[in-house]
Design an enzyme around this catalytic site. Structure first.
Site, mmCIF file in Angstrom:
data_model
loop_
_atom_site.group_PDB
_atom_site.id
_atom_site.type_symbol
_atom_site.label_atom_id
_atom_site.label_comp_id
_atom_site.label_asym_id
_atom_site.label_seq_id
_atom_site.Cartn_x
_atom_site.Cartn_y
_atom_site.Cartn_z
ATOM 1 N N GLU A 310 1.107 7.838 1.419
ATOM 2 C CA GLU A 310 0.269 7.939 2.611
ATOM 3 C C GLU A 310 0.910 8.658 3.797
ATOM 4 O O GLU A 310 1.001 8.106 4.886
ATOM 5 C CB GLU A 310 -0.124 6.525 3.084
HETATM 6 C C1 TNX Z 1 -1.973 1.045 0.686
HETATM 7 S S1 TNX Z 1 -0.260 1.135 -1.633
HETATM 8 C C2 TNX Z 1 -0.634 1.155 1.018
HETATM 9 C C3 TNX Z 1 -0.016 0.116 1.876
HETATM 10 C C4 TNX Z 1 -1.030 -0.895 2.334
HETATM 11 C C5 TNX Z 1 -1.931 -1.256 1.193
HETATM 12 C C6 TNX Z 1 -2.878 -2.377 1.487
HETATM 13 C C7 TNX Z 1 0.515 2.014 -0.843
HETATM 14 C C8 TNX Z 1 1.498 2.738 -1.571
HETATM 15 N N1 TNX Z 1 0.238 2.065 0.473
HETATM 16 O O1 TNX Z 1 0.629 0.722 2.969
HETATM 17 O O2 TNX Z 1 -0.324 -2.001 2.790
HETATM 18 O O3 TNX Z 1 -2.649 -0.117 0.803
HETATM 19 O O4 TNX Z 1 -3.576 -2.813 0.353
#
Ligand code: TNX
Length: 497
Positions: A310
């Site tokens: 992300e």
């Molecule tokens: C996505 S999963 C994210 C996290 C969040 C999560 C909540 C991932 C690699 N990144 O930063 O906490 O969703 O479900």
């Protein structure tokens, strides 16, 4: 398949008739060449029995013994040799209970530890009612895991959970024959591991958490102790330093990492994707080198997770450059790199573990990387993100990938997540619990249980040995052990508890 109360379900289990073995005052564990495992087994049996089961040096041929054996080949366990990779072989075991004795056999210590958890699950009240009477049914269990990596990722950055909570998590994991505890140690909201070369990270950024809740961090010794505790239970700890996004805690502690040279403000909300490192700042590479070299030195296990998820504010080329820099440092320190699925945008060394989480674009993203030699770890959010709500009425949890009821965590085929990828490229399955809304240990276990048991069975048990109906019967027995341990869990309406 038998109706023995085993979760995850084994490859084969045969009840052999007769009364089984009753633990009594003459019962002892024979240490032989395995004193550490023997004392672990003795400790577990003592807890079950309510009296101390001693360890003796030898006497393997005598009655009333619990005997541990390491064998050389799968055939000696009663398993077909063919197709058992080394990663799977370490978990394989055989449990044999007769009226005279109990024999645990395996190819490696981890298999013996799994066998010991099988005894715990098999234990039933003995013939003489009263405290301490425990009977093990007469059985032969022959078993090997489907996947070598059976994990749980715990986000200790959004909310901090101290070592004693993590030890309970380890105990629950071990009972389910899970073998990897992945710790998400850093994020925008907090930095949870003391990195000796950069003490400012915890000095400043261990104090914050989501919603201005209390922070915290693990010292070097805390991590070493937790890692040893986990290893003694067959579990490898994988530390994650999330880069090059999810880094506000680092930017808040170390202003030199921002273009202005000024530290960022602390962040205690739950948005994602806004913070980032800068590849062209001269301070960035030394930061990566210091942190990742220290973390690699602090972990005895073979893996360091570099995050990679992300990063919504960076061009692909800069992202790839930062991930590749981090990966080369980790590899230079002798460790294998693990990263969230986005790292597939960078050039990866074959054998890198790519962790799929977002099913919206995960399969397309990871397929070329897997074809180029990466290994796949499966954490599809709609099945194994145990921070997602069970249903609309669940008081805590997120909903971004839908609701995840118990059966959603159970009824899925790991090989269908990225169609066409061969089983040999899949290292395993890992559940994850993100803690934006998870503030207390009770919250944590309420979301983990019973779904973690379902994921454990998906990761351990061959698809043709699994059935939702059978799981429903067996998980009810398991839930009693959660009650005995005082753990809060969710009474899913899908099971007649
Ligand atoms: C996505 S999963 C994210 C996290 C969040 C999560 C909540 C991932 C690699 N990144 O930063 O906490 O969703 O479900």
């Amino acid at each position: 398949m038998t109706d023995l109360p085993l979760v995850p379900a084994p490859l084969s289990a045969t009840t052999t008739g007769g009364p089984g073995y009753v633990l009594g005052p003459r019962t002892r564990v024979v240490a032989g060449a395995l004193p550490d495992v023997a004392s672990t087994v003795a400790h577990r049996l003592s807890r079950l029995a309510g009296f101390a089961v001693p360890v003796t040096a030898n006497g393997a041929d005598e009655p009333d013994t619990v005997v541990l054996r390491l064998v050389d080949d799968a055939a000696a366990l009663g398993l077909p040799d063919a197709g058992l990779s080394p990663e799977r072989a370490v978990g394989a075991y055989r449990v044999e209970v007769t009226e005279r004795r109990v024999t645990l056999s395996a190819l490696a210590v981890d298999g013996l530890l799994h066998a010991a958890t099988v005894l715990e699950q098999l234990a039933a009240p003995g013939p003489d009612a009263g405290p301490g009477a425990v009977r093990l049914p007469a059985v032969v269990v022959v078993d090997a895991p489907r996947f070598g990596w059976r994990g749980l990722s715990v986000d200790v950055a959004r909310h901090f959970f101290g070592p004693e909570v993590l030890r309970t998590v380890v105990d629950v994991m071990a009972s389910l024959r899970l073998n990897v505890l992945h710790l998400h140690l850093t994020d925008d909201q907090g930095w949870r591991l003391d990195v000796p070369s950069r003490p400012q990270l915890v000095d400043v950024s261990s104090k914050t958490a989501v919603g201005d809740d209390p922070g915290g961090y693990y010292s070097v010794d805390d991590l070493a102790e937790l890692t040893a505790y986990a290893r003694a239970r067959g579990i490898t700890v994988v530390p994650e330093i999330d880069l090059p996004g999810h880094v506000n805690a680092a930017l808040h502690a170390l202003g030199e990492l921002t273009p202005s040279g000024e530290p960022t403000d602390p962040y205690t909300g739950i948005e994602v994707g806004f913070s980032r490192l800068h590849a062209d700042l001269p301070t960035t590479e030394p930061f990566l080198r210091d942190v990742l070299t220290d973390v690699a030195a602090m972990t005895p296990g073979p893996y360091v997770h570099v995050g990679g998820d992300e990063v919504h504010t960076m061009e692909r080329a800069e992202y790839a450059r930062l991930v590749e820099t981090a990966a080369r440092i980790v590899e230079g320190a002798g460790k294998t790199v693990v990263g969230w699925q986005e790292v597939a945008k960078a050039t990866l060394t074959p054998g890198t573990v790519v962790q799929l989480w977002d099913e919206r674009d995960g399969a397309e993203l990871v397929r070329p990387a897997v074809e180029a030699g990466a290994l796949l770890l499966l954490s599809p959010a709609s099945k194994v993100y145990l921070d997602l709500k069970y249903d609309a009425s669940t008081p805590i949890g997120l909903e971004w990938a839908g609701h995840v009821e118990l059966r959603d965590s159970y009824d899925w085929d790991p090989l269908a997540v990225v169609p066409g990828v061969p089983e040999s490229s899949v290292v395993g399955v890992e559940a994850a619990i993100w803690t934006e809304t998870v503030r207390t240990p009770e919250d944590l276990f309420f979301l983990l249980l019973p779904r973690l048991a379902a994921v454990a069975e998906v990761a351990w048990t061959q698809g043709d040995r699994r059935s939702w109906e059978g799981f429903g019967v067996r998980v009810r027995h398991l839930a009693r052990s959660w009650d005995r341990a005082g753990l809060r869990w969710y009474r899913s309406p899908q099971i007649p508890w």
